[in-house]
Design a protein around this motif. Structure first.
Motif, short mmCIF file in Angstrom:
data_model
loop_
_atom_site.label_atom_id
_atom_site.label_comp_id
_atom_site.label_asym_id
_atom_site.label_seq_id
_atom_site.Cartn_x
_atom_site.Cartn_y
_atom_site.Cartn_z
N ALA A 372 0.85 -1.20 0.00
CA ALA A 372 0.00 0.00 0.00
C ALA A 372 0.88 1.25 0.00
O ALA A 372 1.04 1.92 1.03
N MET A 377 -4.71 3.49 -1.26
CA MET A 377 -4.59 2.03 -1.19
C MET A 377 -4.69 1.55 0.26
O MET A 377 -5.27 0.49 0.53
N LYS A 378 -4.15 2.32 1.17
CA LYS A 378 -4.31 1.96 2.58
C LYS A 378 -5.76 2.06 3.01
O LYS A 378 -6.28 1.21 3.74
N TYR A 382 -5.57 -2.29 1.48
CA TYR A 382 -4.34 -2.95 1.06
C TYR A 382 -3.37 -3.02 2.24
O TYR A 382 -3.11 -2.02 2.92
#
Length: 437
Positions: A372, A377-378, A382
């Motif tokens: 990530a 994305m975090k 992810y």
């Protein structure tokens, strides 16, 4: 070169007067019964014997090594059933020549005579030319008899093969070759000037080729020799015969297959023999080593990880030393692989994993094992809850690494041989830890 055993009323091998000509030409048999070494075909219970007895021939492909009587059998077949014989060679003939042959055969057919068309080296015709035979075979204008030294499965069209029966001629064995020498001696009214050991060496040098043997015998008859030759003197008099081996044809694949199977069967003596057969016949050493290297991964794998190392070391040694010194390194790799514990577990695992990858398409990895690098994305999960194995006691987290919607599979199943026995213990340990987790 004269065809071996083509019938000719000028000669015989039973003591009658003969016309001048090459020995092989003068020893042509006059009937199928006189053909040597092919009793499985020409005998009463053979395919050809039965066809002749019935008086009907089907189209045939005669497949066999040089000098085994393919041309002879075709000519004698035509005589045996009363057919007109026509012969062409794929080396010297083209479409125009074939059209003339077909037209003549059609004319003779109207007159009540059938034609046996013999095509020597039929594999040299291209696919389109081979297709040109089909309508004339199907309507009965010709009965096709083709001769080839190449594997018909690869060299001939499937359509042509479906209309012809493939008959395999055997390499002439020692008894058949001895019979040819005996006939030659009867014709010449004298024995060959050879010791028994030299006679055996002469037969062995023919490598199953009757025409070659008779040509060598003719050379011996033509030379004034006072005392019987031993094998060394014979070798000095006659040219050395190279092994029959086409590097880009059927013999090439047969010998590499024999080497591979001998390695797989853990027979280092046989493997070394087939290796020698290929290298002494002029095969490219690095080609053979590439196949042995492939074997090290396919049939040994992790049962002995050093096998692949030995093969790559042999490659470096051969390239450094050159031939012939470097060939010893290839021998070493061959012997190592032949004597190593065998396992195809890695090969089986590869095929199973490849199939699973194709079957499951584009399933995404589980989010927890994805990197990530951005905030977005975090935010979508992810890397969330990823267990860093080195931070876990025992260095094993037991996390799931399979895509959502796919059950864990077992592709790699090591055998209980060699180093893979230890790998089996490792896998069992990790499986136990995973179950406990």
């Amino acid at each position: 070169m004269a065809d071996l055993f083509v019938p000719d009323s000028r000669r015989s091998f039973d003591g009658e007067a003969v016309a001048a000509g090459p020995l092989a030409d003068r020893l042509r048999p006059r009937t199928l019964e006189e053909v040597v070494g092919q009793d499985h075909l020409t005998g009463p219970d053979g395919t050809i014997g039965r066809m002749v007895a019935a008086g009907r021939l089907s189209s045939l492909i005669l497949w066999g090594p040089p000098g085994t009587g393919k041309t002879t059998i075709a000519r004698l077949l035509a005589d045996a059933v009363g057919m007109r014989f026509e012969a062409v060679s794929a080396v010297f003939s083209g479409v125009a020549d074939l059209k003339k042959v077909f037209a003549a055969a059609a004319e003779y057919r109207h007159l009540g005579r059938t034609t046996l068309l013999f095509v020597d080296e039929i594999h040299r015709f291209n696919r389109a030319q081979q297709d040109g035979f089909l309508p004339y075979v199907e309507n009965g204008t010709i009965t096709l008899v083709g001769a080839t030294t190449e594997n018909p499965s690869f060299a001939l069209n499937a359509a042509l093969l479906s209309r012809a029966q493939v008959l395999i001629l055997k390499r002439l064995d020692e008894a058949a070759l001895e019979q040819l020498l005996h006939r030659a001696e009867m014709l010449e009214h004298r024995e060959l000037p050879l010791t028994s050991e030299a006679r055996a060496a002469l037969i062995n040098s023919a490598d199953g080729d009757g025409r070659f043997l008779l040509n060598q015998a003719e050379t011996l008859f033509a030379v004034d020799i006072e005392a019987a030759l031993d094998p060394e003197a014979l070798a000095a008099l006659l040219h050395r015969r190279m092994a029959v081996y086409d590097k880009d044809r059927d013999g090439h694949y047969n010998l590499i297959s024999a080497l591979h199977k001998s390695l797989r069967g853990s027979d280092p003596q046989a493997a070394l023999y087939w290796l020698a057969r290929m290298l002494t016949a002029g095969e490219e050493p690095l080609y053979v080593l590439r196949r042995i290297t492939r074997f090290a991964s396919e049939d040994i794998g992790l049962a002995d990880p050093q096998a692949l190392v030995q093969c790559l070391a042999a490659k470096d040694a051969y390239e450094f030393l050159g031939s012939p010194e470097g060939e010893l390194a290839i021998v070493q790799a061959c012997l190592y692989c032949a004597t190593a514990p065998k396992s195809n577990a890695a090969y089986v695992a590869q095929k199973a994993a490849w199939k699973a990858a194709q079957d499951t398409g584009s399933l995404a990895p589980p989010a927890n094992i994805l990197n990530a690098p951005t905030k977005l994305m975090k935010d979508i999960g992810y890397g969330k809850d990823y267990a860093y194995d080195h931070d876990v006691e025992g260095g094993f987290s037991g996390a799931n690494y399979w895509p959502d919607g796919m059950k864990p599979a077992r592709f790699y199943k090591p055998v209980e041989r060699g180093f893979e026995a230890r790998i089996s213990e490792r896998l069992a340990y990790w499986d136990k830890k995973r179950r406990e987790g």
